[in-house]
Structure formats: structure tokens, C-alpha cells
Design a protein around this motif. Structure first.
Motif, PDB file in Angstrom:
ATOM      1  N   ALA A 300       0.816  -1.210   0.000  1.00  0.00           N
ATOM      2  CA  ALA A 300       0.000   0.000   0.000  1.00  0.00           C
ATOM      3  C   ALA A 300       0.854   1.267   0.000  1.00  0.00           C
ATOM      4  N   GLY A 301       2.166   1.119  -0.094  1.00  0.00           N
ATOM      5  CA  GLY A 301       3.032   2.287  -0.228  1.00  0.00           C
ATOM      6  C   GLY A 301       3.600   2.814   1.072  1.00  0.00           C
ATOM      7  N   PHE A 302       3.455   2.056   2.133  1.00  0.00           N
ATOM      8  CA  PHE A 302       4.058   2.477   3.396  1.00  0.00           C
ATOM      9  C   PHE A 302       5.339   1.691   3.647  1.00  0.00           C
ATOM     10  N   GLY A 303       6.095   2.171   4.615  1.00  0.00           N
ATOM     11  CA  GLY A 303       7.227   1.382   5.087  1.00  0.00           C
ATOM     12  C   GLY A 303       6.874   0.890   6.473  1.00  0.00           C
ATOM     13  N   ALA A 304       7.301  -0.336   6.808  1.00  0.00           N
ATOM     14  CA  ALA A 304       6.941  -0.850   8.130  1.00  0.00           C
ATOM     15  C   ALA A 304       8.062  -1.698   8.699  1.00  0.00           C
ATOM     16  N   ARG A 305       8.146  -1.682  10.009  1.00  0.00           N
ATOM     17  CA  ARG A 305       9.105  -2.501  10.752  1.00  0.00           C
ATOM     18  C   ARG A 305       8.339  -3.283  11.798  1.00  0.00           C
ATOM     19  N   THR A 306       8.652  -4.574  11.895  1.00  0.00           N
ATOM     20  CA  THR A 306       8.021  -5.381  12.942  1.00  0.00           C
ATOM     21  C   THR A 306       9.005  -5.547  14.097  1.00  0.00           C
ATOM     22  N   ALA A 307       8.498  -6.112  15.187  1.00  0.00           N
ATOM     23  CA  ALA A 307       9.366  -6.387  16.341  1.00  0.00           C
ATOM     24  C   ALA A 307      10.492  -7.320  15.913  1.00  0.00           C
ATOM     25  N   LYS A 308      10.150  -8.240  15.011  1.00  0.00           N
ATOM     26  CA  LYS A 308      11.129  -9.207  14.536  1.00  0.00           C
ATOM     27  C   LYS A 308      12.256  -8.525  13.766  1.00  0.00           C
ATOM     28  N   ASP A 309      11.885  -7.485  12.998  1.00  0.00           N
ATOM     29  CA  ASP A 309      12.901  -6.740  12.260  1.00  0.00           C
ATOM     30  C   ASP A 309      13.908  -6.135  13.211  1.00  0.00           C
ATOM     31  N   LEU A 310      13.387  -5.624  14.322  1.00  0.00           N
ATOM     32  CA  LEU A 310      14.249  -5.018  15.320  1.00  0.00           C
ATOM     33  C   LEU A 310      15.178  -6.074  15.904  1.00  0.00           C
ATOM     34  N   GLN A 311      14.580  -7.242  16.138  1.00  0.00           N
ATOM     35  CA  GLN A 311      15.353  -8.368  16.665  1.00  0.00           C
ATOM     36  C   GLN A 311      16.458  -8.749  15.678  1.00  0.00           C
ATOM     37  N   ASN A 312      16.100  -8.805  14.404  1.00  0.00           N
ATOM     38  CA  ASN A 312      17.088  -9.163  13.392  1.00  0.00           C
ATOM     39  C   ASN A 312      18.217  -8.151  13.346  1.00  0.00           C
ATOM     40  N   LEU A 313      17.836  -6.873  13.557  1.00  0.00           N
ATOM     41  CA  LEU A 313      18.830  -5.809  13.556  1.00  0.00           C
ATOM     42  C   LEU A 313      19.833  -6.054  14.680  1.00  0.00           C
ATOM     43  N   LEU A 314      19.298  -6.403  15.850  1.00  0.00           N
ATOM     44  CA  LEU A 314      20.168  -6.698  16.994  1.00  0.00           C
ATOM     45  C   LEU A 314      21.026  -7.918  16.698  1.00  0.00           C
ATOM     46  N   PHE A 315      20.403  -8.918  16.082  1.00  0.00           N
ATOM     47  CA  PHE A 315      21.128 -10.142  15.748  1.00  0.00           C
ATOM     48  C   PHE A 315      22.258  -9.853  14.784  1.00  0.00           C
ATOM     49  N   THR A 316      22.003  -8.927  13.857  1.00  0.00           N
ATOM     50  CA  THR A 316      23.046  -8.581  12.894  1.00  0.00           C
ATOM     51  C   THR A 316      24.279  -8.075  13.634  1.00  0.00           C
ATOM     52  N   ILE A 317      24.026  -7.237  14.628  1.00  0.00           N
ATOM     53  CA  ILE A 317      25.148  -6.693  15.408  1.00  0.00           C
ATOM     54  C   ILE A 317      25.863  -7.827  16.137  1.00  0.00           C
ATOM     55  N   VAL A 318      25.062  -8.687  16.782  1.00  0.00           N
ATOM     56  CA  VAL A 318      25.634  -9.830  17.505  1.00  0.00           C
ATOM     57  C   VAL A 318      26.454 -10.691  16.550  1.00  0.00           C
ATOM     58  N   ASN A 319      25.894 -10.937  15.370  1.00  0.00           N
ATOM     59  CA  ASN A 319      26.575 -11.797  14.402  1.00  0.00           C
ATOM     60  C   ASN A 319      27.904 -11.203  13.961  1.00  0.00           C
ATOM     61  N   ILE A 320      27.933  -9.889  13.785  1.00  0.00           N
ATOM     62  CA  ILE A 320      29.175  -9.244  13.356  1.00  0.00           C
ATOM     63  C   ILE A 320      30.230  -9.407  14.442  1.00  0.00           C
ATOM     64  N   LEU A 321      29.829  -9.150  15.696  1.00  0.00           N
ATOM     65  CA  LEU A 321      30.776  -9.277  16.806  1.00  0.00           C
ATOM     66  C   LEU A 321      31.262 -10.713  16.925  1.00  0.00           C
ATOM     67  N   GLN A 322      30.317 -11.630  16.803  1.00  0.00           N
ATOM     68  CA  GLN A 322      30.671 -13.038  16.890  1.00  0.00           C
ATOM     69  C   GLN A 322      31.616 -13.429  15.755  1.00  0.00           C
ATOM     70  N   GLY A 323      31.354 -12.868  14.582  1.00  0.00           N
ATOM     71  CA  GLY A 323      32.206 -13.143  13.433  1.00  0.00           C
ATOM     72  C   GLY A 323      33.648 -12.731  13.689  1.00  0.00           C
ATOM     73  N   ILE A 324      33.813 -11.604  14.354  1.00  0.00           N
ATOM     74  CA  ILE A 324      35.168 -11.118  14.636  1.00  0.00           C
ATOM     75  C   ILE A 324      35.890 -12.099  15.564  1.00  0.00           C
ATOM     76  N   VAL A 325      35.201 -12.493  16.644  1.00  0.00           N
ATOM     77  CA  VAL A 325      35.817 -13.433  17.593  1.00  0.00           C
ATOM     78  C   VAL A 325      36.110 -14.761  16.892  1.00  0.00           C
ATOM     79  N   THR A 326      35.146 -15.218  16.098  1.00  0.00           N
ATOM     80  CA  THR A 326      35.338 -16.464  15.369  1.00  0.00           C
ATOM     81  C   THR A 326      36.566 -16.365  14.462  1.00  0.00           C
ATOM     82  N   GLY A 327      36.727 -15.194  13.850  1.00  0.00           N
ATOM     83  CA  GLY A 327      37.874 -14.975  12.979  1.00  0.00           C
ATOM     84  C   GLY A 327      39.190 -15.224  13.700  1.00  0.00           C
ATOM     85  N   PHE A 328      39.274 -14.709  14.921  1.00  0.00           N
ATOM     86  CA  PHE A 328      40.495 -14.927  15.704  1.00  0.00           C
ATOM     87  C   PHE A 328      40.679 -16.417  16.012  1.00  0.00           C
ATOM     88  N   GLY A 329      39.583 -17.067  16.339  1.00  0.00           N
ATOM     89  CA  GLY A 329      39.638 -18.503  16.629  1.00  0.00           C
ATOM     90  C   GLY A 329      40.138 -19.279  15.431  1.00  0.00           C
TER      91      GLY A 329
END
Lengths: 456, 242
Positions: A300-329
Motif C-alpha cells: 500500500a506504499g508504506f514502510g513498516a518494521r516489525t518487532a522481529k525486524d528489530l530483533q534481526n537488527l540486533l542479531f546482525t550486530i551480535v553476528n558481526i561481533l561473533q564473526g570477529i571473535v570467530t575470525g580470531f579462533g
């Protein structure tokens, strides 16, 4: 030779070179330790984020805007947008973008939708100043709508349950205000706050100036250019806690929705953005999935964010941090691979005669290679078990301390160890070790028994 | 029966070419004891390696029980060695860190003998060399003679039809050496196992039924002892299941 016998002999060979086996394993253990911590921290962060969102945000909640670029960030915007009379232009120098606003018609459309309820525009109001009862100084803060879809923890006073608004006479302030005001949270509750708003005057045209000078003189002119002020008074009903389990911005004072609308309308009346809003909050009705509502809104031409989107956003951050640590491992593991290759090569050289004898007795080259690969696998297993074991023990021991340092709140451990991912990690390390042992094993397999058994 | 026909083996290439075995021909009957004599570098070890399939001569045939092992694939040769042949070396090659049991058990594991059958076989082999009391001892704690006896136990545990011994008494004093010799010949007589000893000791060679003198890769002479030994021969097929 049977696999079981090869595995047994491999284990025995390693036991006979205990120090070397252990040292080689320790190299892998460093990698295993880092990776285990990384897995545990990733799992812990994800569970924490889940908890955070689960306890703070209604899963049906949606944030709706007219302009999808609000969500997309600057990477995707082209810098050029089509002119639209409903678009307000922010100050380019402030880095603001042109944001297409939701009009009252849009709000009406959204309110009428069968899959949405509790449609509420977001009012961002800039005040001139505010004063707290008993404090002489004047302060400035952000003023916004109390969001009944997110429930904050309070230090003092109380908040209504989720999906219930605060009273029109009430205001909620964050804990951080106390520091500036020099008041304790408990003292703030019940105090009155007087907020003064000032509506900017519209820039008058030359003709208007002349007219007003003619009719009302300079007093009239100054009245025209100073704009209009409005004073409202609220009582502090609650002080919200600056907790890590809270997602809302903790620097705004919050008033009831209807009050916010009044103030917002006051500020915007007479401007070209009257009755226009940057975004609205809404809830998907309980028999609709928020994702489906989001899709339909987008159509209908709107933009929308769900609670899950917010969760995914947080997960993205977590994943990036985890990726860095994993890289060292992985780096540590990479280094240990050379350790395994080296150890196994030495082992092959040391046991040349044994290999020769086994081949003379009819052991197949394939089985000789297997023997060395299984030894490598044992080293990988041992390293993985040592590293993961230390990580597990240390993590479990340090978890309460970490929790305290990061003030995560009771029972929120940063490191969460789960047996299955750790078992998979150990299996992966065994495979890595076997791959590392490939060349030494091949050397052993290709050994000429006649040469190996030559004693002169 | 072992038939060696026109076996030729060369090492190196072009000007460095060295003929280790040059058109070697002989036949060894089942159950015989054979000494291969010669100086260092005469080719006697190469001959043993060729007969056991460890080495592959460029030309010729080594026919054991009707099968040319030089034509077999690597897998089949390995199986042949695992089930029908055995070796005893001058330097014993017992695994010092392992127990006597594990040392003797190795050929059984290689030949994929089920675990439950192994203990009895190992026990029997160690009994034969009078080492049954050392079954749990580490091989490093054994004396030289005991080590070679352990090696014999390892060689006979899977009841081979051909037993190769490369200078079996070379590292032993004469008394101990005699014990080892007696063990080998007794086993050869009792079980009808073909015994092939590579040696440069003429006294040891004299005890064999047949002596092959190798010189510069060729059979210089072949001596068959006058008195044919009375061998209680057990047919190969019935003695071994494999």
C-alpha cells in the motif's frame, strides 16, 4: 586392518608420545577455546536479545512510515529525491534527509485497516524549556509520546500495564534527569513539571510588515516575529530505569498520547507540516501475523518494521561481533594446523621402521595412511576437548562476574554453553586435524618398506 | 612350491645402472628350509624382497602355489603377505613401547582376524617361543634373544606357509643364536612351513635342506643336502582357512 584396531593403535601411539601429543593438542585448544567462547557468547547474546525484545516489545507491534528510506539508511539513498509537497526538508548541514511525511489522510487509511489497531502517530516536540517544581533553573529536554507497546522498568512511581496509556496530567521522566536536577528518583515522583513551548513565527512578507507597522506599530511587528508560547503543567508519575533490558531511548520525557498530539498540533499549526507525521506506531490485530501486515502495508506504499525486524537488527550486530571473535579462533586454528603437520611429519620419520614392518606384514598403504589420519583426529579431539572444556569451566565460573560488570540483570549470562554446538565444534576440529594430517599420512603410506627396514 | 623364473631387477638409470638380480631361476619345494648365502651387496636381500612381493622386479615370475605374485595388484600382494608370509629381521623390529601381546597381535590385526580369536593364537605363539610369562611386559624390557623370540612369535602367530628370516642370528651371541636357529628349524619341521633364511653364516646355512649361493645377482651354485628331511607335510589348503 579393522577400523577399530587402527583407531586403537593410533591412540596407543599418541599415548607413547604424551608430551608431544599434548603440546600439539594445546595449539588446537587455543583455537577451540576461542571458538567455544565465541559460540557461547553468540548464543548468550542472542538469548539476551530475545529476552530483551520479548519482555519489552509487543511482538505484534509495528512502526509505520511513509518514507522507506527512514529504514534504509544513507547507503541506499541516491541523494536525489523527487520533489513532493508533503516532504519536509531537514537542515542539510545537520545531516538530515528529506523525509516524506505521513498525512492525516494516511493516518485515517491506517486506522481504517482491518488488520491494525492502536494506530498512533509519533509526536516529536521540541520545547523552549521546562521547570521542575522546587528547582529554579530552566532546562531543555526532548518530549515525546508515551509508547504503550514498550514497557520500561521504573525506579520510582509506577507505569500502567502494556497497551495502557498514562493519564493526561502525567509525565514520565528518565532516571538520568535526577542527576542534572539534583533530585533522587523518589523525590521527583509527584513533582510538577511546567513545560513552555514556543511556536516559531512564520517569516512575514514585506507587505505584511508594512501593514502591521501601519496598524499596530513596532509592538505589533515584534509580536508577529516572536511567535506564540504555550505553557502546560504535568505531574511526574514515574521515573524510568536506565536498564540494559530496556530498549527505549532514555533521554525523553514522555506524556500521554492525547497530550502529545495537542502539543504537536500547537507547534505545527500554521506551518506547512501541520497534521503531518514522520511515523506511526500500531499493532497488528492478534489474528494477523505482523509480517503479513508489513507486506500488505508495503504494497500500500508504506514502510513498516516489525518487532522481529528489530530483533534481526540486533542479531546482525551480535553476528558481526561473533564473526570477529570467530575470525580470531580460526586464525589460531590455522596456526595449529601447521603444528599438526609438523608433529605428524616427525612422527612418520621416527616410526619409519614401524611403518616398514607393518607394510612388510601386509598392512595396506591405505590403512597406514588411516593410522596417521586417526592419530591426527585424536589430536584434534583432544585439543577440542581441552579447549572447549577450559572455556566451559572458565565461562561458567566467570559468568556471574561478567553479568555484574555488564549489569545484564539477574540470570542473564553472557556465555551460554550448549553441548550440541560444542560437540559439532569438536567434530569439526577433528576434521581439520585430519585434513592437516593428510600430507604426513600420505608420506607414511608412500614409504617404501624395503628402504624403511634397511638397517645398515 | 615357490618357483622363481628369470627374475631380473636393476637399480638406477643409464650409467648408474646396477643389476641386482640377473636372470635368477630356482624352485623351492613346500616345507623346505632354504639358505640364501652371499656377501653384502650380492643381491640376496633383493631376492628375498622379490620373493615376498615387497619389491617388484622388472622381469620374470615368482610363482607361489601356482600364482604369479608379481602380476597381482598391490592389494592382493598385501593380502598374500598378511596371510601366507612372515618375516624375521636381524634387528628384530619389535615395538619397544608395546607389550609382547600387542607386538604379536599386530599380524592378526592386519590379517583382520576377529578379536575373540586373537588371544588364543597369541598365547599359542608365545608358548612356542617360551615367552608366555612375558605377555604383559613391554618389549623394551626384553633381552636381545627374548626380542628375537618375540619376533618369531609374531612371525608364526598367523601360521604362515612361508617364513622369511633375514640374518636372524646376526645380532645375537652364538648361544642365543643357536636357540633361535633351533626354534626356526623346529617350527619348519613340525608345521611344514617353508623357511627361507638370508645369511652369510655358512654354519647356519649347512643346517638347511637347500643352499643358494648368490654372487653379483646370479645364482653361483645350488647345493641340496644329501639327506632329505622327513617332513610331515600338511597340505596347504587344509591347514589354512584363508
Amino acid at each position: 586392518m579393522r577400523r577399530r584396531d587402527i583407531v586403537r593403535r593410533a591412540g596407543r601411539s599418541l599415548r607413547q608420545a604424551k608430551a608431544r601429543t599434548l603440546l600439539t593438542s594445546l595449539a588446537i585448544a587455543v583455537g577451540a577455546f576461542t571458538l567455544t567462547i565465541s559460540i557461547a557468547a553468540g548464543e548468550g547474546s542472542r538469548q539476551y536479545a530475545d529476552k530483551l525484545i520479548g519482555s519489552n516489545i509487543n511482538p505484534q507491534a509495528l512502526f509505520i512510515v511513509k518514507d522507506k528510506s527512514v529504514f534504509e539508511g544513507s547507503q541506499t539513498s541516491t541523494g536525489v529525491t523527487e520533489y513532493d509537497e508533503d516532504t519536509i526538508t531537514g537542515h542539510a548541514a545537520m545531516g538530515q534527509q528529506n523525509v516524506k511525511q505521513l498525512t492525516q489522510a494516511d493516518i485515517d487509511t491506517l486506522t481504517k485497516r482491518s488488520d491494525l489497531e492502536a494506530v498512533q502517530p509519533i509526536y516529536n516536540i521540541s520545547m523552549k524549556y521546562f521547570q521542575v517544581q522546587g528547582v529554579d533553573k530552566k532546562y531543555v529536554a526532548e518530549l515525546s509520546t508515551y509508547n504503550d507497546g514498550v514497557r520500561s522498568d521504573t525506579v520510582a512511581g509506577s507505569l500502567p500495564p502494556l497497551e495502557k496509556q498514562i493519564n493526561d496530567t502525567e509525565v514520565v521522566v528518565p532516571e538520568s534527569f535526577g542527576k542534572t536536577l539534583g533530585m533522587s528518583a523518589a523525590d521527583m515522583v509527584g513533582k510538577k513539571i511546567t513545560i513552555v513551548l514556543e511556536r516559531a513565527a512564520s517569516a512575514p512578507t514585506n507587505q505584511q510588515i508594512q501593514e502591521i507597522l501601519m496598524t499596530e506599530g513596532t509592538a505589533g511587528l515584534s509580536k508577529l516575529t516572536t511567535g506564540e508560547t504555550k505553557t502546560v503543567t504535568y505531574t511526574i508519575s514515574a521515573v524510568t530505569k536506565q536498564a540494559s533490558t530496556s530498549l527505549t531511548a532514555q533521554t525523553e520525557m514522555l506524556v500521554a498520547n492525547s497530550q502529545a498530539k495537542q502539543l504537536y498540533d500547537f507547534m505545527k499549526s500554521g506551518t506547512n507540516t501541520y497534521q503531518q507525521y514522520t511515523g506511526v506506531t500500531a499493532r497488528a490485530k492478534s489474528d494477523f501475523k505482523p509480517e503479513d501486515v508489513k507486506a500488505s502495508l508495503e504494497k500500500a506504499g508504506f514502510g513498516a518494521r516489525t518487532a522481529k525486524d528489530l530483533q534481526n537488527l540486533l542479531f546482525t550486530i551480535v553476528n558481526i561481533l561473533q564473526g570477529i571473535v570467530t575470525g580470531f579462533g580460526v586464525l589460531a586454528l590455522f596456526a595449529s594446523v601447521f603444528g599438526i603437520i609438523n608433529t605428524q611429519y616427525i612422527s612418520v620419520l621416527e616410526r619409519t621402521q614401524q611403518i616398514g614392518l607393518m607394510k612388510a606384514l601386509g598392512m595396506r598403504s591405505k590403512d597406514v595412511a588411516k593410522l596417521f589420519r586417526y592419530e591426527a583426529a585424536w589430536i584434534g579431539f583432544l585439543g577440542g576437548a581441552i579447549g572447549a572444556g577450559i572455556a566451559w569451566g572458565l565461562g561458567t565460573w566467570l559468568n556471574p562476574w561478567i553479568m555484574e560488570q555488564l549489569s545484564l540483570g539477574d540470570g542473564n549470562y553472557l556465555l551460554i554453553f550448549q553441548p550440541i554446538p560444542i560437540a559439532l565444534l569438536i567434530v569439526a576440529l577433528m576434521i581439520v586435524a585430519v585434513v592437516a594430517g593428510y600430507f604426513p599420512a600420505r608420506k607414511a603410506a608412500k614409504l617404501d618398506p624395503i628402504e624403511a627396514l634397511r638397517t645398515e | 612350491m615357490i618357483e622363481v623364473r628369470h627374475v631380473k631387477k636393476t637399480y638406477g638409470k643409464k650409467q648408474n645402472k646396477f643389476v641386482a638380480l640377473d636372470d635368477v631361476n630356482f624352485t623351492i619345494p613346500d616345507g623346505a628350509s632354504v639358505a640364501i648365502l652371499g656377501k653384502s651387496g650380492s643381491g640376496k636381500s633383493t631376492l628375498m624382497h622379490a620373493m615376498s612381493g615387497l619389491d617388484r622386479p622388472e622381469e620374470g615370475e615368482v610363482v607361489i602355489d601356482g600364482e604369479n605374485i608379481l602380476k597381482l595388484k598391490a592389494k592382493a600382494v598385501d593380502k598374500f603377505r598378511a596371510t601366507k608370509m612372515s618375516f624375521i629381521f636381524q634387528s628384530f623390529f619389535v615395538q619397544a613401547n608395546e607389550t609382547c601381546y600387542d607386538n604379536v597381535s599386530l599380524p592378526l590385526e592386519i590379517a583382520r582376524v576377529p578379536k575373540r580369536e586373537r588371544r588364543a593364537k597369541v598365547q599359542k605363539a608365545l608358548d612356542a617361543v617360551e615367552l608366555s610369562d612375558k605377555i604383559k611386559s613391554k618389549a623394551r624390557n626384553l633381552s636381545g634373544g627374548q626380542k628375537q623370540r618375540l619376533a618369531i612369535a609374531r612371525a608364526i602367530v598367523n601360521e604362515p606357509t612361508i617364513l622369511f628370516a633375514d640374518e636372524p642370528t646376526g645380532n645375537l651371541d652364538s648361544t642365543t643364536g643357536e636357540v633361535i636357529e633351533n626354534l626356526l628349524f623346529d617350527y619348519n619341521k613340525k608345521n611344514g612351513t617353508t623357511l627361507i633364511i638370508v645369511t652369510h653364516d655358512p654354519d647356519l646355512a649347512k643346517k638347511c635342506d637347500m643352499q643358494l649361493f648368490i654372487k653379483d645377482g646370479k645364482i653361483a651354485s645350488q647345493v641340496n643336502e644329501q639327506k632329505k628331511p622327513k617332513v610331515t607335510k600338511i597340505p596347504v589348503s587344509s591347514r589354512r582357512a584363508q
